[in-house]
Write a protein that holds these residues in place. Structure first.
Motif, short mmCIF file in Angstrom:
data_model
loop_
_atom_site.label_atom_id
_atom_site.label_comp_id
_atom_site.label_asym_id
_atom_site.label_seq_id
_atom_site.Cartn_x
_atom_site.Cartn_y
_atom_site.Cartn_z
N ALA A 63 3.63 16.72 -12.20
CA ALA A 63 3.00 17.28 -12.86
C ALA A 63 2.29 18.64 -12.30
O ALA A 63 1.54 19.41 -12.89
N GLY A 64 2.17 18.69 -11.11
CA GLY A 64 1.83 19.87 -10.42
C GLY A 64 0.21 19.53 -10.23
O GLY A 64 -0.44 20.24 -9.66
N GLU A 65 -0.15 18.27 -10.43
CA GLU A 65 -1.64 17.80 -10.07
C GLU A 65 -1.86 16.34 -10.25
O GLU A 65 -0.73 15.65 -10.37
N ALA A 66 -2.76 15.89 -9.57
CA ALA A 66 -2.96 14.44 -9.36
C ALA A 66 -2.85 13.60 -10.72
O ALA A 66 -3.73 14.24 -11.67
N ASP A 67 -2.25 12.51 -11.07
CA ASP A 67 -2.34 11.80 -12.32
C ASP A 67 -3.43 11.06 -12.35
O ASP A 67 -3.36 9.87 -12.38
N ALA B 126 0.76 -1.26 0.07
CA ALA B 126 -0.02 0.16 0.05
C ALA B 126 0.94 1.26 0.02
O ALA B 126 0.49 2.53 -0.52
N ALA B 127 2.00 1.36 0.82
CA ALA B 127 2.77 2.53 0.93
C ALA B 127 3.51 2.85 -0.59
O ALA B 127 3.75 3.90 -1.04
N GLU B 128 3.88 1.88 -1.26
CA GLU B 128 4.52 2.04 -2.44
C GLU B 128 3.51 2.46 -3.45
O GLU B 128 3.76 3.28 -4.32
N ARG B 129 2.38 1.75 -3.42
CA ARG B 129 1.30 2.41 -4.27
C ARG B 129 0.83 3.86 -4.23
O ARG B 129 0.68 4.57 -4.97
N ARG B 130 0.95 4.30 -3.04
CA ARG B 130 0.81 5.71 -2.57
C ARG B 130 1.76 6.43 -3.02
O ARG B 130 1.62 7.59 -3.64
N LEU B 131 2.98 6.28 -2.79
CA LEU B 131 4.18 6.81 -3.33
C LEU B 131 4.32 6.90 -4.80
O LEU B 131 4.50 7.92 -5.18
N GLY B 132 3.86 5.81 -5.68
CA GLY B 132 3.75 5.94 -7.08
C GLY B 132 2.79 7.04 -7.58
O GLY B 132 3.09 7.64 -8.47
N GLN B 133 1.62 7.25 -6.77
CA GLN B 133 0.89 8.26 -7.21
C GLN B 133 0.96 9.57 -6.97
O GLN B 133 1.20 10.58 -7.52
N VAL B 134 1.88 9.63 -5.69
CA VAL B 134 2.20 11.13 -5.24
C VAL B 134 3.39 11.63 -5.96
O VAL B 134 3.40 12.92 -6.36
N ARG B 135 4.28 10.88 -6.43
CA ARG B 135 5.35 11.37 -7.05
C ARG B 135 5.17 11.85 -8.53
O ARG B 135 5.57 12.83 -8.97
N LEU B 136 4.13 11.16 -9.23
CA LEU B 136 3.66 11.54 -10.53
C LEU B 136 2.84 12.91 -10.42
O LEU B 136 2.86 13.81 -10.93
#
Length: 507
Positions: free
Chosen positions: A258-262, A244-254
Motif C-alpha cells: 500500500a505504500g504505507e504501514a497497515d 516473531a519473524a513471520e509476524r514482522r514479515l506479515g506487517q512489512v509486506r502489507l
C-alpha cells in the motif's frame, strides 16, 4: 540488495509494530530468504485461515437459510404461519443483521483478538439456530430470527476485513472467492443435508423433521465455534501461532503493497474511522451498488421454492438445487484467480450480473423444465461478482485500517437491505412464474451496473491524478536523482520510473 530495494525496505519497516527479535528475524527478511519466507507465510495462512473461513461460512448460511428448507416440510403449517408472516421471518433477520455489521467491524478494528470475537459469535448464532427448533408459534420464531442476526453480523465483513489485514491486493481476490465458496457450497450441500435430515428424521422422538434440522445444524455450528478460536489468526503483529519473524514479515509486506504501514495512528479512534468512511463518496456509491446488487440476487433465499416450480417432489427438488451452486463455485474461483492475475475489477464483478440478467430473460420467456433449470445455472453465477465486492472496497478504500473496516461494514450492512427487500419481492402469489419478481431483480442489476461503471470512472480519474502528481515530482531535480540512481543500479530510466511508481487503485 539494490539501493532502491534497501531504501524501500527501510522506509516500510520503520512503521510496523515492533515484535521481539529472535535469531530468525533478519534471516527471514533478508533479500535471499524473503521470497521463500513470504511463500511459506502465505501457504501457512492458506492452510489454516482459508479452510476455517470457508467452513464457518458454510455453517453460517446453512443455519440462516434452514428456514427455507423447513418450509417445504411443514414449518408453516406447524407454526400456523401465513404467507406474509413467513416472508416477515425471512426479512426480520436483516433488521439486526444489517445495522450490527457497522459497530461489529468498528469493534474488530479496535480489539486485539479477532479469533476470540469471531469464534464467540459463531457459537452465539449456532445456539440461536438450535433454539429455533423449539419454537411453537410465530412470536417464538420471530424472536430467534431477530437475535440470530446479531452474531451473524460479525462474520462476513469481519472475515473480509481480517483477510485484508493479511493478504496483498493481488492475493486478496482469489482468497475472497475461496471464502465466498462457503456460501455457494452451502446452497448446494445445505440442500442435500436438509434433504437427508428431512427425509429420515420425521417422527424421531416424536419431533417433526424440520425441528431436527435446526437442532443438528445448530449443534455442529456451536462445536466448530470453539475450534475457530484456536484456528483463526489475529493480526500480523500478535498472532500466537506465528513466530516473531513471520509476524514482522506479515506487517512489512502489507506496508509495501500500500505504500504505507497497515496500521492506525495512535490517536485514531474507532469513531474517526466511521467519520472518514462516511465522508468518502466511494463508500456511499459502494453501499448503493451492493444494495441494488443483492436485491437483484435475492432469489437465493427462495432457491428451493424456485427449484420446486420444476414440478418434482421435495427430495428431488433439494437434489436438483445442488448442481447450479457447484457450477457457480467453480466459476467463482476461476473468476477470482483471473481477477488477481489481471488486477482488473469492474468486468470481473459486473459481467456476472449481466449473465444473471440473461437468466432472468430466459425464465421470463419460458416455463419449460429444461429452459427454467438452465436459467437457474445462469442466475447462481451472479454471486461470482458479489464475492469480489468487498475485495474491491478493500482495494479502493485501503487505509487507514479503521476506515477500511468501517467502510466494509457499511457496504455489506447497507447492501443486505437488498436481501431484506427481496424477502417481499419473491411473493408466493406471483408464482410459479415469478415474472414480476424477476423484472424487479433485473432492473436492480441494471442500476448496480451503472453504479459500478461510475466507481470505475472515479478510480481511473484518481489514478490519473496520482500520475500527474508523480510526473511533477519527476521533473527538474527529481529526474536527475532518478537517472543517477538508475546508473548506480545498472538499469534504464524507464525501469527506475516503474520501480518508483506508487500505489494505484484497482478498477
Amino acid at each position: 540488495m539494490s539501493i532502491q530495494e534497501k531504501k524501500k525496505s527501510e522506509s516500510f519497516t520503520e512503521n510496523v509494530v515492533t515484535v521481539p527479535d529472535d535469531g530468525d528475524d533478519f534471516r527471514l527478511l533478508s533479500a535471499d530468504a524473503r521470497k521463500a519466507a513470504e511463500r511459506a507465510l502465505v501457504r501457512k495462512l492458506d492452510c489454516r485461515l482459508m479452510p476455517t473461513a470457508v467452513v464457518i461460512y458454510l455453517l453460517n448460511y446453512i443455519d440462516r437459510v434452514a428456514v427455507t428448507a423447513a418450509r417445504l416440510q411443514g414449518l408453516e403449517q406447524d407454526l400456523g404461519l401465513t404467507t406474509v408472516q413467513y416472508e416477515t421471518i425471512l426479512a426480520i433477520l436483516y433488521v439486526t443483521y444489517c445495522p450490527a455489521q457497522i459497530p461489529s467491524n468498528m469493534i474488530l478494528s479496535y480489539i486485539s483478538r479477532p479469533s476470540i470475537y469471531i469464534g464467540a459469535c459463531v457459537i452465539g448464532w449456532g445456539l440461536t439456530s438450535a433454539l429455533t427448533g423449539v419454537t411453537t408459534n410465530y412470536s417464538g420464531i420471530m424472536a430467534c430470527r431477530v437475535f440470530i442476526g446479531l452474531p451473524e453480523a460479525a462474520f462476513y465483513p469481519g472475515i473480509m476485513y481480517l483477510l485484508s489485514r493479511w493478504y496483498t491486493r493481488k492475493e486478496l481476490a482469489v482468497r475472497s472467492a475461496w471464502f465466498y465458496c462457503g456460501l455457494l457450497i452451502s446452497n448446494a450441500f445445505g440442500s442435500l443435508i436438509a434433504a437427508g435430515i428431512l427425509a429420515k428424521m420425521q417422527g424421531v422422538l416424536g419431533l417433526a423433521a424440520w425441528r431436527w434440522l435446526f437442532y443438528i445444524e445448530g449443534a455442529i455450528t456451536m462445536s466448530f465455534g470453539f475450534l475457530t478460536m484456536w484456528l483463526l489468526p489475529d493480526f500480523p503483529h500478535n498472532t500466537r501461532w506465528l513466530n516473531a519473524a513471520e509476524r514482522r514479515l506479515g506487517q512489512v509486506r502489507l506496508a509495501e503493497d500500500a505504500g504505507e504501514a497497515d496500521r492506525d495512528s495512535d490517536d485514531l479512534t474507532i469513531y474517526d474511522g466511521l467519520w472518514m468512511a462516511l465522508k468518502d463518496p466511494k463508500t456511499i456509491i459502494f453501499m448503493f451498488m451492493s444494495c441494488s446488487q443483492l436485491l437483484g440476487l435475492s432469489y437465493i433465499n427462495f432457491f428451493p421454492t424456485l427449484t420446486a416450480t420444476l414440478g418434482y417432489d421435495n427430495t428431488i427438488t433439494f437434489l436438483m438445487a445442488a448442481p447450479p451452486w457447484i457450477f457457480a463455485s467453480a466459476c467463482c474461483v476461476l473468476n477470482a484467480w483471473h481477477a488477481d492475475k489481471s488486477g482488473e475489477r469492474f468486468f470481473h464483478i459486473t459481467s456476472w450480473w449481466w449473465v444473471v440478467i440473461l437468466g432472468y430473460i430466459v425464465s421470463l420467456s419460458t416455463m419449460a423444465t429444461g429452459g427454467r433449470y438452465f436459467s437457474l445455472f445462469l442466475m447462481t453465477t451472479g454471486y461470482c461478482g458479489f464475492a469480489l465486492t468487498l475485495t474491491w472496497v478493500s482495494n479502493a478504500i485501503p487505509r487507514p485500517p479503521a476506515k477500511r473496516a468501517v467502510a466494509m461494514g457499511l457496504v455489506n450492512g447497507f447492501g443486505n437491505l437488498g436481501n431484506m427487500m427481496g424477502s417481499y419481492v419473491w411473493n408466493a402469489s406471483w408464482g410459479p412464474q415469478y415474472h414480476q419478481s424477476m423484472i424487479i431483480a433485473l432492473c436492480s442489476l441494471v442500476l448496480s451496473s451503472i453504479l459500478s461503471l461510475l466507481m470505475r470512472w472515479i478510480l481511473i480519474k484518481e489514478n490519473k491524478n496520482m500520475d500527474m502528481e508523480e510526473k511533477k515530482l519527476m521533473e527538474g531535480p527529481g529526474r536527475a536523482r532518478i537517472e543517477e540512481a538508475a546508473k548506480l543500479e545498472g538499469i534504464t530510466f524507464e525501469e527506475a520510473m516503474t520501480r518508483r511508481k506508487g500505489f494505484r487503485y484497482l478498477y
